[in-house]
Design a protein around this motif. Structure first.
Motif, PDB file in Angstrom:
ATOM      1  N   ALA A  72       0.835  -1.202   0.000  1.00  0.00           N
ATOM      2  CA  ALA A  72       0.000   0.000   0.000  1.00  0.00           C
ATOM      3  C   ALA A  72       0.867   1.248   0.000  1.00  0.00           C
ATOM      4  CB  ALA A  72      -0.923  -0.002   1.223  1.00  0.00           C
ATOM      5  N   ALA A  73       1.955   1.217   0.774  1.00  0.00           N
ATOM      6  CA  ALA A  73       2.819   2.394   0.893  1.00  0.00           C
ATOM      7  C   ALA A  73       3.499   2.724  -0.427  1.00  0.00           C
ATOM      8  CB  ALA A  73       3.856   2.162   1.991  1.00  0.00           C
ATOM      9  N   VAL A  74       4.045   1.712  -1.103  1.00  0.00           N
ATOM     10  CA  VAL A  74       4.762   1.993  -2.346  1.00  0.00           C
ATOM     11  C   VAL A  74       3.789   2.370  -3.457  1.00  0.00           C
ATOM     12  CG1 VAL A  74       4.841  -0.370  -3.297  1.00  0.00           C
ATOM     13  CG2 VAL A  74       6.705   1.233  -3.765  1.00  0.00           C
ATOM     14  N   THR A  75       2.582   1.796  -3.441  1.00  0.00           N
ATOM     15  CA  THR A  75       1.570   2.176  -4.419  1.00  0.00           C
ATOM     16  C   THR A  75       1.155   3.624  -4.217  1.00  0.00           C
ATOM     17  OG1 THR A  75       0.752  -0.098  -4.561  1.00  0.00           O
ATOM     18  CG2 THR A  75      -0.716   1.649  -5.337  1.00  0.00           C
ATOM     19  N   ALA A  76       0.928   4.006  -2.959  1.00  0.00           N
ATOM     20  CA  ALA A  76       0.551   5.392  -2.668  1.00  0.00           C
ATOM     21  C   ALA A  76       1.676   6.341  -3.053  1.00  0.00           C
ATOM     22  CB  ALA A  76       0.221   5.544  -1.182  1.00  0.00           C
ATOM     23  N   TYR A  77       2.922   5.945  -2.805  1.00  0.00           N
ATOM     24  CA  TYR A  77       4.052   6.814  -3.143  1.00  0.00           C
ATOM     25  C   TYR A  77       4.153   7.013  -4.656  1.00  0.00           C
ATOM     26  CZ  TYR A  77       8.756   8.671  -3.546  1.00  0.00           C
ATOM     27  OH  TYR A  77       9.835   9.470  -3.860  1.00  0.00           O
ATOM     28  N   ALA A  78       4.071   5.913  -5.418  1.00  0.00           N
ATOM     29  CA  ALA A  78       4.136   6.023  -6.879  1.00  0.00           C
ATOM     30  C   ALA A  78       2.966   6.844  -7.407  1.00  0.00           C
ATOM     31  CB  ALA A  78       4.145   4.630  -7.503  1.00  0.00           C
ATOM     32  N   SER A  79       1.794   6.659  -6.826  1.00  0.00           N
ATOM     33  CA  SER A  79       0.615   7.410  -7.253  1.00  0.00           C
ATOM     34  C   SER A  79       0.799   8.898  -6.986  1.00  0.00           C
ATOM     35  CB  SER A  79      -0.626   6.900  -6.511  1.00  0.00           C
ATOM     36  OG  SER A  79      -0.823   5.515  -6.726  1.00  0.00           O
ATOM     37  N   GLU A  80       1.371   9.212  -5.828  1.00  0.00           N
ATOM     38  CA  GLU A  80       1.604  10.604  -5.454  1.00  0.00           C
ATOM     39  C   GLU A  80       2.580  11.271  -6.411  1.00  0.00           C
ATOM     40  OE1 GLU A  80       1.756  12.683  -1.084  1.00  0.00           O
ATOM     41  OE2 GLU A  80       3.101  10.986  -1.441  1.00  0.00           O
ATOM     42  N   VAL A  81       3.649  10.564  -6.765  1.00  0.00           N
ATOM     43  CA  VAL A  81       4.618  11.093  -7.730  1.00  0.00           C
ATOM     44  C   VAL A  81       3.939  11.319  -9.073  1.00  0.00           C
ATOM     45  CG1 VAL A  81       6.706  10.561  -9.040  1.00  0.00           C
ATOM     46  CG2 VAL A  81       6.630  10.078  -6.595  1.00  0.00           C
ATOM     47  N   GLY A  82       3.110  10.356  -9.494  1.00  0.00           N
ATOM     48  CA  GLY A  82       2.427  10.494 -10.764  1.00  0.00           C
ATOM     49  C   GLY A  82       1.574  11.751 -10.825  1.00  0.00           C
ATOM     50  N   LEU A  83       0.757  11.953  -9.801  1.00  0.00           N
ATOM     51  CA  LEU A  83      -0.124  13.119  -9.791  1.00  0.00           C
ATOM     52  C   LEU A  83       0.650  14.422  -9.665  1.00  0.00           C
ATOM     53  CD1 LEU A  83      -3.050  11.842  -7.550  1.00  0.00           C
ATOM     54  CD2 LEU A  83      -3.066  12.176 -10.027  1.00  0.00           C
ATOM     55  N   ALA A  84       1.744  14.410  -8.933  1.00  0.00           N
ATOM     56  CA  ALA A  84       2.513  15.634  -8.717  1.00  0.00           C
ATOM     57  C   ALA A  84       3.348  16.019  -9.921  1.00  0.00           C
ATOM     58  CB  ALA A  84       3.419  15.467  -7.494  1.00  0.00           C
ATOM     59  N   GLU A  85       3.818  15.030 -10.694  1.00  0.00           N
ATOM     60  CA  GLU A  85       4.831  15.322 -11.700  1.00  0.00           C
ATOM     61  C   GLU A  85       4.487  14.864 -13.125  1.00  0.00           C
ATOM     62  OE1 GLU A  85       8.444  13.505 -10.424  1.00  0.00           O
ATOM     63  OE2 GLU A  85       8.429  14.477  -8.441  1.00  0.00           O
ATOM     64  N   ARG A  86       3.514  13.948 -13.281  1.00  0.00           N
ATOM     65  CA  ARG A  86       3.434  13.291 -14.584  1.00  0.00           C
ATOM     66  C   ARG A  86       2.062  13.259 -15.239  1.00  0.00           C
ATOM     67  NH1 ARG A  86       7.592   8.141 -13.632  1.00  0.00           N
ATOM     68  NH2 ARG A  86       9.126   9.319 -12.424  1.00  0.00           N
ATOM     69  N   CYS A  87       0.994  13.285 -14.486  1.00  0.00           N
ATOM     70  CA  CYS A  87      -0.300  13.012 -15.093  1.00  0.00           C
ATOM     71  C   CYS A  87      -1.433  13.622 -14.277  1.00  0.00           C
ATOM     72  CB  CYS A  87      -0.514  11.497 -15.228  1.00  0.00           C
ATOM     73  SG  CYS A  87      -0.403  10.616 -13.652  1.00  0.00           S
ATOM     74  N   ASP A  88      -2.641  13.541 -14.851  1.00  0.00           N
ATOM     75  CA  ASP A  88      -3.835  14.062 -14.186  1.00  0.00           C
ATOM     76  C   ASP A  88      -4.594  12.980 -13.433  1.00  0.00           C
ATOM     77  OD1 ASP A  88      -3.399  16.619 -15.366  1.00  0.00           O
ATOM     78  OD2 ASP A  88      -4.291  15.874 -17.228  1.00  0.00           O
ATOM     79  N   GLN A  89      -4.467  11.737 -13.885  1.00  0.00           N
ATOM     80  CA  GLN A  89      -5.169  10.625 -13.250  1.00  0.00           C
ATOM     81  C   GLN A  89      -4.232   9.417 -13.178  1.00  0.00           C
ATOM     82  OE1 GLN A  89      -9.602  10.263 -14.074  1.00  0.00           O
ATOM     83  NE2 GLN A  89      -8.918  11.061 -16.050  1.00  0.00           N
ATOM     84  N   VAL A  90      -4.460   8.577 -12.155  1.00  0.00           N
ATOM     85  CA  VAL A  90      -3.674   7.356 -11.983  1.00  0.00           C
ATOM     86  C   VAL A  90      -4.643   6.183 -11.889  1.00  0.00           C
ATOM     87  CG1 VAL A  90      -1.944   6.153 -10.608  1.00  0.00           C
ATOM     88  CG2 VAL A  90      -1.903   8.647 -10.744  1.00  0.00           C
ATOM     89  N   VAL A  91      -4.304   5.098 -12.574  1.00  0.00           N
ATOM     90  CA  VAL A  91      -5.153   3.910 -12.579  1.00  0.00           C
ATOM     91  C   VAL A  91      -4.300   2.679 -12.297  1.00  0.00           C
ATOM     92  CG1 VAL A  91      -6.755   4.942 -14.237  1.00  0.00           C
ATOM     93  CG2 VAL A  91      -4.877   3.518 -15.075  1.00  0.00           C
ATOM     94  N   LEU A  92      -4.974   1.567 -12.023  1.00  0.00           N
ATOM     95  CA  LEU A  92      -4.285   0.282 -11.879  1.00  0.00           C
ATOM     96  C   LEU A  92      -5.289  -0.841 -12.084  1.00  0.00           C
ATOM     97  CD1 LEU A  92      -5.241  -0.846  -8.865  1.00  0.00           C
ATOM     98  CD2 LEU A  92      -3.439   0.680  -8.070  1.00  0.00           C
ATOM     99  N   PHE A  93      -4.755  -2.024 -12.385  1.00  0.00           N
ATOM    100  CA  PHE A  93      -5.561  -3.237 -12.494  1.00  0.00           C
ATOM    101  C   PHE A  93      -5.261  -4.144 -11.308  1.00  0.00           C
ATOM    102  CE2 PHE A  93      -5.537  -2.033 -16.990  1.00  0.00           C
ATOM    103  CZ  PHE A  93      -6.835  -2.347 -17.395  1.00  0.00           C
ATOM    104  N   THR A  94      -6.288  -4.848 -10.825  1.00  0.00           N
ATOM    105  CA  THR A  94      -6.077  -5.854  -9.792  1.00  0.00           C
ATOM    106  C   THR A  94      -6.712  -7.168 -10.220  1.00  0.00           C
ATOM    107  OG1 THR A  94      -8.118  -5.411  -8.570  1.00  0.00           O
ATOM    108  CG2 THR A  94      -6.185  -4.108  -7.983  1.00  0.00           C
ATOM    109  N   ASP A  95      -6.177  -8.253  -9.661  1.00  0.00           N
ATOM    110  CA  ASP A  95      -6.734  -9.586  -9.853  1.00  0.00           C
ATOM    111  C   ASP A  95      -7.951  -9.717  -8.933  1.00  0.00           C
ATOM    112  OD1 ASP A  95      -7.348 -12.284  -9.944  1.00  0.00           O
ATOM    113  OD2 ASP A  95      -5.265 -12.945  -9.777  1.00  0.00           O
ATOM    114  N   LEU A  96      -9.119  -9.965  -9.515  1.00  0.00           N
ATOM    115  CA  LEU A  96     -10.329 -10.062  -8.697  1.00  0.00           C
ATOM    116  C   LEU A  96     -10.305 -11.258  -7.752  1.00  0.00           C
ATOM    117  CD1 LEU A  96     -13.276  -8.998 -11.030  1.00  0.00           C
ATOM    118  CD2 LEU A  96     -12.502  -7.916  -8.930  1.00  0.00           C
ATOM    119  N   ASP A  97      -9.446 -12.233  -8.019  1.00  0.00           N
ATOM    120  CA  ASP A  97      -9.344 -13.386  -7.128  1.00  0.00           C
ATOM    121  C   ASP A  97      -8.461 -13.112  -5.927  1.00  0.00           C
ATOM    122  OD1 ASP A  97     -11.042 -14.944  -8.653  1.00  0.00           O
ATOM    123  OD2 ASP A  97      -9.413 -15.780  -9.876  1.00  0.00           O
ATOM    124  N   ASN A  98      -7.940 -11.887  -5.830  1.00  0.00           N
ATOM    125  CA  ASN A  98      -7.090 -11.516  -4.697  1.00  0.00           C
ATOM    126  C   ASN A  98      -7.804 -10.432  -3.885  1.00  0.00           C
ATOM    127  OD1 ASN A  98      -5.149 -10.547  -2.907  1.00  0.00           O
ATOM    128  ND2 ASN A  98      -3.469 -10.787  -4.364  1.00  0.00           N
TER     129      ASN A  98
END
Length: 275
Positions: A216-242
């Protein structure tokens, strides 16, 4: 009517306006176009678009060794696509309403992996010991190992050279690690922006470091960098069986968008080639 090309720029000229109409839902094809423009090779690739009433209503493409990827499209477009490809769709990925039509054409697949696309709403940064940082050349051997482990674990490993792919992503500033106790404990990728959207993935924590909030921490960190420096929206895919990963991403602010499926067909389940 389907139109095919091996030229990604010809595809982009015709289909990119359609894709940009839903940059979140079309994160995969838009990211692939961005990577191709940045020099990623596309040997034996094909790109196609479905036209009806004088406008583009769907798209499909394959950049080997990746599966055939489908966007949203009218149900009636699927059968002509399968016919045009002579039923040769050993692996297919796309929105469930489209992949269900593929199943109607090809029969039940040998394997299905169900995924959910999430978009970041209001980011909730978790309180987890450690710090996030960009992965550098010194992390390369560990990143290769974790990248390979992730692919093996989810059963969707990349058939091309993992070391080459990791080298590209490190050079492109696309990989992040979470450090705890002075050592990396988790990995998150952040793809290049396309249509104002960055996609997180993969996210991998080795078994010995799990259940401590590092993913969760590294995902939030990467997402924060994305929004601050690279893009307007951040997305991801997850396995529904997890259910664990789905709960984790929801806890840091990701909200569901749509469901997708990976279909795998072995040779015995594919129909004979048309003609």
């Amino acid at each position: 009517m389907w139109t095919f090309t091996s030229d990604p720029e010809e595809f982009a000229e015709v289909a990119e306006p359609f894709l940009l109409g839903d940059p979140v839902g079309n994160t995969v094809p838009l990211t692939v176009l961005a990577e191709l423009r940045a020099g990623r090779p596309a040997k034996d690739a094909f790109f196609a678009w479905w036209s009806a009433g004088g406008r583009v209503c769907g798209a499909a493409f394959r950049t080997p060794p990746a599966p055939v990827a489908l966007t949203r499209m009218p149900a009636e477009a699927v059968a002509p696509l399968v016919e045009a490809l002579n039923g040769d769709l050993p692996r297919v990925v796309g929105p469930v309403e489209v992949t269900s039509e593929v199943v109607r054409q090809l029969g039940e697949p040998s394997r299905v992996v169900s995924e959910r696309l999430y978009r970041l709403g209001a980011l909730a940064v978790p309180s987890v010991p450690g710090r996030g940082r960009l992965a550098g050349p010194g992390d390369f051997p560990l990143m290769v190992s974790w990248y390979q482990a992730f692919g093996d674990e989810v059963g969707l490993g990349e058939a091309h050279d993992v070391a080459e792919r990791v080298a590209q992503r490190v050079a492109g500033r696309e990989l992040f690690v979470w450090e705890a106790g002075g050592a990396p404990v988790s990995l998150a990728g952040l793809g290049r922006a396309a249509g104002g959207v960055c996609r997180v993935g993969p996210v991998y924590t080795p078994p010995s470091c799990r259940r401590k909030g590092y993913g969760a921490a590294v995902t939030a960190y990467a997402s924060e960098v994305g929004l601050a420096e690279r893009c307007d929206q951040v997305v991801l895919f997850t396995d529904l069986d997890n259910p664990t990963s789905n709960a984790v991403y929801r806890s840091i602010g990701y909200v569901p968008v749509s469901d997708h499926a990976h279909l795998a067909y072995d040779g015995s389940r594919r129909p004979p080639a048309a003609g």
